[in-house]
Each structure stands twice: as structure tokens, then as C-alpha cells.
Motif scaffolding. Sequence first.
Motif, PDB file in Angstrom:
ATOM      1  N   LYS A  43       0.821  -1.215   0.000  1.00 12.07           N
ATOM      2  CA  LYS A  43       0.000   0.000   0.000  1.00 12.07           C
ATOM      3  C   LYS A  43       0.856   1.267   0.000  1.00 12.07           C
ATOM      4  CE  LYS A  43      -0.617  -0.047   5.052  1.00 12.07           C
ATOM      5  NZ  LYS A  43      -1.624  -0.068   6.136  1.00 12.07           N
ATOM      6  N   TYR A  44       2.175   1.127   0.107  1.00 12.04           N
ATOM      7  CA  TYR A  44       3.094   2.254   0.033  1.00 12.04           C
ATOM      8  C   TYR A  44       3.807   2.237  -1.324  1.00 12.04           C
ATOM      9  CZ  TYR A  44       2.483   2.275   5.119  1.00 12.04           C
ATOM     10  OH  TYR A  44       1.954   2.311   6.371  1.00 12.04           O
ATOM     11  N   THR A  45       4.551   3.299  -1.583  1.00 11.87           N
ATOM     12  CA  THR A  45       5.374   3.360  -2.793  1.00 11.87           C
ATOM     13  C   THR A  45       6.782   3.774  -2.406  1.00 11.87           C
ATOM     14  OG1 THR A  45       3.507   3.879  -4.242  1.00 11.87           O
ATOM     15  CG2 THR A  45       5.703   4.465  -5.031  1.00 11.87           C
ATOM     16  N   ARG A  46       7.746   3.027  -2.897  1.00 16.43           N
ATOM     17  CA  ARG A  46       9.153   3.374  -2.671  1.00 16.43           C
ATOM     18  C   ARG A  46       9.549   4.503  -3.612  1.00 16.43           C
ATOM     19  NH1 ARG A  46      14.209  -0.343  -4.600  1.00 16.43           N
ATOM     20  NH2 ARG A  46      15.919   0.873  -3.662  1.00 16.43           N
ATOM     21  N   VAL A  47      10.233   5.496  -3.057  1.00 16.68           N
ATOM     22  CA  VAL A  47      10.715   6.642  -3.827  1.00 16.68           C
ATOM     23  C   VAL A  47      12.240   6.600  -3.824  1.00 16.68           C
ATOM     24  CG1 VAL A  47      10.760   9.149  -4.034  1.00 16.68           C
ATOM     25  CG2 VAL A  47       8.705   8.001  -3.157  1.00 16.68           C
ATOM     26  N   LEU A 102       1.258   6.528  -0.516  1.00 16.80           N
ATOM     27  CA  LEU A 102       0.405   6.511  -1.705  1.00 16.80           C
ATOM     28  C   LEU A 102       0.674   5.217  -2.458  1.00 16.80           C
ATOM     29  CD1 LEU A 102       0.778  10.098  -3.253  1.00 16.80           C
ATOM     30  CD2 LEU A 102      -1.295   9.150  -2.249  1.00 16.80           C
ATOM     31  N   SER A 103      -0.368   4.600  -2.963  1.00 19.61           N
ATOM     32  CA  SER A 103      -0.146   3.448  -3.830  1.00 19.61           C
ATOM     33  C   SER A 103       0.361   3.954  -5.166  1.00 19.61           C
ATOM     34  CB  SER A 103      -1.447   2.665  -4.027  1.00 19.61           C
ATOM     35  OG  SER A 103      -2.369   3.419  -4.799  1.00 19.61           O
ATOM     36  N   LEU A 104       0.945   3.068  -5.948  1.00 21.45           N
ATOM     37  CA  LEU A 104       1.451   3.460  -7.260  1.00 21.45           C
ATOM     38  C   LEU A 104       0.315   3.954  -8.137  1.00 21.45           C
ATOM     39  CD1 LEU A 104       4.238   3.490  -8.612  1.00 21.45           C
ATOM     40  CD2 LEU A 104       3.662   1.310  -9.681  1.00 21.45           C
ATOM     41  N   ARG A 105      -0.841   3.331  -8.024  1.00 26.29           N
ATOM     42  CA  ARG A 105      -1.987   3.761  -8.832  1.00 26.29           C
ATOM     43  C   ARG A 105      -2.424   5.170  -8.451  1.00 26.29           C
ATOM     44  NH1 ARG A 105      -6.963  -0.143 -10.238  1.00 26.29           N
ATOM     45  NH2 ARG A 105      -5.216  -1.083 -11.313  1.00 26.29           N
ATOM     46  N   SER A 132       4.784  -2.695 -11.344  1.00 24.70           N
ATOM     47  CA  SER A 132       5.257  -2.230 -10.048  1.00 24.70           C
ATOM     48  C   SER A 132       6.308  -1.127 -10.143  1.00 24.70           C
ATOM     49  CB  SER A 132       5.854  -3.402  -9.248  1.00 24.70           C
ATOM     50  OG  SER A 132       6.971  -3.951  -9.920  1.00 24.70           O
ATOM     51  N   THR A 133       6.587  -0.618 -11.355  1.00 26.88           N
ATOM     52  CA  THR A 133       7.685   0.337 -11.518  1.00 26.88           C
ATOM     53  C   THR A 133       7.299   1.493 -12.445  1.00 26.88           C
ATOM     54  OG1 THR A 133       9.238  -1.511 -11.326  1.00 26.88           O
ATOM     55  CG2 THR A 133      10.128   0.588 -12.089  1.00 26.88           C
ATOM     56  N   VAL A 134       7.642   2.705 -12.007  1.00 26.35           N
ATOM     57  CA  VAL A 134       7.497   3.906 -12.833  1.00 26.35           C
ATOM     58  C   VAL A 134       8.835   4.630 -12.812  1.00 26.35           C
ATOM     59  CG1 VAL A 134       6.371   6.157 -13.050  1.00 26.35           C
ATOM     60  CG2 VAL A 134       5.031   4.151 -12.376  1.00 26.35           C
ATOM     61  N   VAL A 135       9.370   4.944 -13.984  1.00 23.64           N
ATOM     62  CA  VAL A 135      10.714   5.520 -14.068  1.00 23.64           C
ATOM     63  C   VAL A 135      10.658   6.925 -14.662  1.00 23.64           C
ATOM     64  CG1 VAL A 135      11.145   4.500 -16.349  1.00 23.64           C
ATOM     65  CG2 VAL A 135      13.082   5.111 -14.870  1.00 23.64           C
ATOM     66  N   ASN A 136      11.537   7.788 -14.175  1.00 26.03           N
ATOM     67  CA  ASN A 136      11.692   9.133 -14.710  1.00 26.03           C
ATOM     68  C   ASN A 136      12.519   9.043 -15.995  1.00 26.03           C
ATOM     69  OD1 ASN A 136      12.341  11.837 -15.226  1.00 26.03           O
ATOM     70  ND2 ASN A 136      12.542  12.336 -13.056  1.00 26.03           N
ATOM     71  N   ARG A 137      11.961   9.486 -17.108  1.00 31.10           N
ATOM     72  CA  ARG A 137      12.640   9.376 -18.403  1.00 31.10           C
ATOM     73  C   ARG A 137      14.015  10.065 -18.381  1.00 31.10           C
ATOM     74  NH1 ARG A 137       8.977   8.282 -22.706  1.00 31.10           N
ATOM     75  NH2 ARG A 137       6.800   8.291 -22.047  1.00 31.10           N
ATOM     76  N   ARG A 138      14.147  11.119 -17.563  1.00 24.10           N
ATOM     77  CA  ARG A 138      15.406  11.863 -17.531  1.00 24.10           C
ATOM     78  C   ARG A 138      16.574  11.002 -17.064  1.00 24.10           C
ATOM     79  NH1 ARG A 138      11.853  15.577 -14.809  1.00 24.10           N
ATOM     80  NH2 ARG A 138      11.282  17.354 -16.126  1.00 24.10           N
ATOM     81  N   PHE A 139      16.261   9.946 -16.323  1.00 21.34           N
ATOM     82  CA  PHE A 139      17.323   9.128 -15.743  1.00 21.34           C
ATOM     83  C   PHE A 139      17.543   7.814 -16.496  1.00 21.34           C
ATOM     84  CE2 PHE A 139      16.056  11.956 -12.312  1.00 21.34           C
ATOM     85  CZ  PHE A 139      17.281  12.370 -11.814  1.00 21.34           C
ATOM     86  N   ILE A 140      16.889   7.652 -17.636  1.00 17.06           N
ATOM     87  CA  ILE A 140      17.125   6.447 -18.437  1.00 17.06           C
ATOM     88  C   ILE A 140      18.388   6.645 -19.270  1.00 17.06           C
ATOM     89  CG2 ILE A 140      16.251   4.945 -20.256  1.00 17.06           C
ATOM     90  CD1 ILE A 140      13.432   5.596 -19.361  1.00 17.06           C
TER      91      ILE A 140
END
Length: 260
Positions: free
Chosen positions: A183-187, A198-201, A218-226
Amino acid sequence: MATAILADDEPHMRASLRDQLGEFWPELEIVGEAADGPAALSLIERCRPALAFLDIRMPGLTGLKVAQAMTAQTRVVFVTAYEAHAVSAFEVNAIDFVLKPVDPARLARVVTKLRNATLPMTADPAALHAAFAALGLAGPIADTSASNALASAARLSWLQVGVGHEVRMVHINDVIFFESDTKYTRVVAADCDGLIRLSLRQLLDQIDAMTFLQTHRSTVVNRRFIKAVHRQNDLMEIVLRGHPARLKVSLPNHHFFRAM
């Protein structure tokens, strides 16, 4: 050649729609598929397709929010599981729709209408609002300017991240990736690795879909860091700038990186 994207969180529904479009409109090129609203918006803005087949109910952003936020001159066809009497609102407002499960006869009529269209059309905001109000889904009418439309999909600027006994203030632009943790999100940022309540959704509703890309459930990535994307057979992993983690890309999201 006409181009289109398909957006639905149910893979079998996308497959069914793709197959039937291939039968009724062989010349139509499907340039991408998305499993959630933010991915759909990102795909539309990047590929600028003539058509977007959008599920109404999607994780992250609804089909309505995607249609309101996009700046591309893309005509929207909503895909809906609502009963036929409810979607009469769409017909009144001249908004195209397809019922779930995909009805071949209805899809054939929509295809004929789309093939005969002379101009790429985005849905009028007032018509969108009226149609969705009839389904109990309407929110405030979005501003149609590019800056305000995209801003509607990005609300968060600062995050209060729990790290041990501390609460860190992290700007959204500094986040490298988010990872679902029940139910949490890792930052994860360069100098921070903690949790938010906050959930990822829930988070996906409040971040910029043009900056953050959901590459796995389960993963959302910042495009700037790809930094790079490595692929070996069916395995695809993202290499990050400034962080040693490698993020897996689920198979339905491989299309995001075909050109990389």
C-alpha cells in the motif's frame, strides 16, 4: 497511411480489437499499445497518431483525462463496457465509441465513418463533458491550451518521503524511479530511498505522464534518468543514470523502447 494506438489495461481486449481492426481496416498501422492512461498519453504525444482507441476505465488516467490532456490532433474512439443505453450520450455528441466486448458490426460502422473522415478531429471539451456527465464520470472541463492541458496530468511538485525516523522533502523532478511496495510506494532519488503513503496507482494520477513512464506493473521511471535499455531475448532492462539498479520492463511495454 492512417495510424492508431490502442489503450486498454486488459491485454485480451487489446488483442481482440487489434485483430478486428486488421480485418476491417488492413491499411491501418497500429503504432503502439498501452496498458494504462499515462502510458497512453505518452504514446499519443510521442507518435501523434491519427486515431486513439481508449478504454474509459484505465489505471493512472481515465480515457477522458487522456483525451483532455493530449495536444496531438488525434481523433479519439472510446472503448467502453457500459450498457448501450448509457453510451447514447456519445452518439448525441458525435463522439465515436466501441462496446466491450468488441462488437464486429459496431466496429465496422465506426471504421467506415473514420475512413471517410476528411479531417483529424479531437473531441470538443464541452461534448466530452456532456457525454461523460451522462455516465457519471465528468469532472471539470479542461483548458484546451497545451500548457494547461498537460498541467492537468501533473499535480505533485514535492514529496514527503519517510526515511527511517526522518521525513525528507524530495522534488518530483529529482525522483529516479518509483516502485510499488504493497500500500506504500518506494521513492528513489540520488540522495533518498524511502516510502510515501500513496499506492502506485494513486501516484500515477498526480504525476506528469510525459516525464514518468510505467515500465512494469510495479515500476514507474523518470525518463530523464534512463541511460540505456538492454535487451536479451524476452528480457529487457533499463540502465539508470546515477543509480546502480536495473529496472525490468514487462513484455507489453517493450514497444516503448523499440527505437532506442
